[in-house]
Design a protein around this motif. Structure first.
Motif, PDB file in Angstrom:
ATOM      1  N   GLY A   2       0.817  -1.197   0.000  1.00 25.67           N
ATOM      2  CA  GLY A   2       0.000   0.000   0.000  1.00 25.67           C
ATOM      3  C   GLY A   2       0.859   1.259   0.000  1.00 25.67           C
ATOM      4  O   GLY A   2       2.080   1.219   0.167  1.00 25.67           O
ATOM      5  N   ARG A 162     -12.758   7.892   2.935  1.00 22.07           N
ATOM      6  CA  ARG A 162     -12.392   7.017   4.042  1.00 22.07           C
ATOM      7  C   ARG A 162     -12.577   7.750   5.370  1.00 22.07           C
ATOM      8  O   ARG A 162     -12.388   8.975   5.453  1.00 22.07           O
ATOM      9  N   LYS A 182     -15.296  -3.015  11.539  1.00 23.41           N
ATOM     10  CA  LYS A 182     -15.056  -3.782  10.321  1.00 23.41           C
ATOM     11  C   LYS A 182     -16.311  -3.838   9.454  1.00 23.41           C
ATOM     12  O   LYS A 182     -16.227  -3.724   8.225  1.00 23.41           O
ATOM     13  N   ASP A 185     -16.524  -0.545   7.772  1.00 19.24           N
ATOM     14  CA  ASP A 185     -15.319  -0.141   7.061  1.00 19.24           C
ATOM     15  C   ASP A 185     -14.757   1.177   7.605  1.00 19.24           C
ATOM     16  O   ASP A 185     -14.449   2.107   6.852  1.00 19.24           O
ATOM     17  N   SER A 205     -10.065  -1.733   8.560  1.00 16.66           N
ATOM     18  CA  SER A 205     -10.469  -1.230   7.246  1.00 16.66           C
ATOM     19  C   SER A 205      -9.383  -1.566   6.239  1.00 16.66           C
ATOM     20  O   SER A 205      -8.451  -2.320   6.544  1.00 16.66           O
ATOM     21  N   ASP A 206      -9.481  -1.013   5.044  1.00 11.73           N
ATOM     22  CA  ASP A 206      -8.462  -1.286   4.025  1.00 11.73           C
ATOM     23  C   ASP A 206      -7.283  -0.324   4.126  1.00 11.73           C
ATOM     24  O   ASP A 206      -6.421  -0.290   3.254  1.00 11.73           O
ATOM     25  N   PHE A 207      -7.256   0.473   5.186  1.00 17.38           N
ATOM     26  CA  PHE A 207      -6.119   1.345   5.444  1.00 17.38           C
ATOM     27  C   PHE A 207      -5.918   1.443   6.949  1.00 17.38           C
ATOM     28  O   PHE A 207      -6.796   1.111   7.744  1.00 17.38           O
ATOM     29  N   GLN A 241      -0.790  -4.819   3.740  1.00 21.12           N
ATOM     30  CA  GLN A 241      -2.231  -5.048   3.680  1.00 21.12           C
ATOM     31  C   GLN A 241      -2.989  -3.899   3.026  1.00 21.12           C
ATOM     32  O   GLN A 241      -4.128  -4.081   2.592  1.00 21.12           O
ATOM     33  N   GLY A 242      -2.386  -2.704   2.981  1.00 23.62           N
ATOM     34  CA  GLY A 242      -3.088  -1.558   2.409  1.00 23.62           C
ATOM     35  C   GLY A 242      -2.353  -0.262   2.692  1.00 23.62           C
ATOM     36  O   GLY A 242      -1.197  -0.262   3.118  1.00 23.62           O
TER      37      GLY A 242
END
Length: 269
Positions: A2, A162, A182, A185, A205-207, A241-242
């Motif tokens: 990431g 985000r 989760k 998000d 989350s994705d960050f 992971q991000g």
């Protein structure tokens, strides 16, 4: 891997002048200078009061094309209304100019007060109203009231939005809370705050959003070489992971920009 962004919480601090900022640099040029040393910064003035669209437009214009701003959510929403009456307040906040940052808009940071205990129903209601795209945010902003004038209620393109949540009460130390984040998000802020507030490193989350307030003394102490090495290792792991955003909030004695640059240099090796 990431994308990793390292920065500071805010940029207008008199103690930084002559230490981080060169002697003779005017205050109007401080953001421009910082943005060419680091990859991101938190706008924290938005926490204390609604800013103006012209301010967001100027900040965007003063920084490089690849620079990113995190924007702190209004304390009127988090601290005064304590996440209640979210619709109207959120509309005013978004209409104040957040979307004028365009492609430089990064995560929105929502910092909860230390007295606000874990309440799943309250949090769920708040999360459900948060916009997940700039197009959705523009529609919400259109519902602003007379307190926002002028307003900015458009977006130049549809982009994802985000959100990160910083908690400050021990009642959030529960798997149920992490599951709630989760599902919606929302990134849980990893906050190093000299042991005063919970430090939870769960990725939700994705960050990942990190705030380093000072390991030994809140907002004051600088980070040692060993401490920076440790955080660099953590950031490398999260970046697998991000995206990762890291902001130093130990602004006393110009420690924040010094430590931010030191961590950025470690991650560039």
């Amino acid at each position: 891997m990431g994308e990793v962004r390292i920065g500071t919480s805010g940029w207008v601090y008199p103690p930084w002048r002559g230490k981080f900022y060169p002697e003779g640099l005017t205050q109007k040029r401080e953001l421009s200078y910082l943005s060419r040393q680091l990859g991101s910064v938190e706008i924290n003035g938005s926490f204390y009061s609604l800013q103006r669209p012209s301010s967001y437009e100027r900040w965007a214009a003063e920084t490089p094309d690849d620079f990113v701003f995190a924007v702190k959510g209004s304390r009127f929403i988090t601290h005064m209304k304590r996440l209640k009456d979210g619709d109207e307040l959120l509309s005013n906040y978004l209409a104040s100019g957040v979307l004028a940052l365009g492609p430089k808009l990064g995560p929105i940071l929502w910092q909860l007060p230390p007295t606000l205990k874990y309440d799943p129903e309250l949090l769920t209601g708040f999360f459900e109203h948060l916009p997940r795209t700039t197009t959705e945010a523009a529609k919400i902003a259109e519902r602003h009231d007379h307190r926002v004038d002028p307003a900015h209620t458009t977006t130049d393109a549809e982009r994802p939005m985000r959100h990160a949540l910083e908690i400050r009460h021990d009642s959030y130390r529960t798997p149920e809370f992490l599951d709630l984040l989760k599902r919606h998000d929302i990134a849980l802020v990893v906050a190093d705050a000299a042991g005063k507030y919970p430090l939870i490193e769960e990725v939700t989350s994705d960050f990942v959003y990190v705030r380093l307030h000072g390991h030994d003394e809140l907002y004051v102490s600088g980070y040692t070489d060993e401490g920076l090495d440790m955080w660099a290792e953590k950031v490398r792991g999260w970046a697998e992971q991000g995206d990762v955003f890291v902001y130093f909030d130990n602004d006393a004695k110009a420690y924040a920009p010094r430590d931010a640059k030191a961590l950025q240099d470690r991650l560039a090796e």
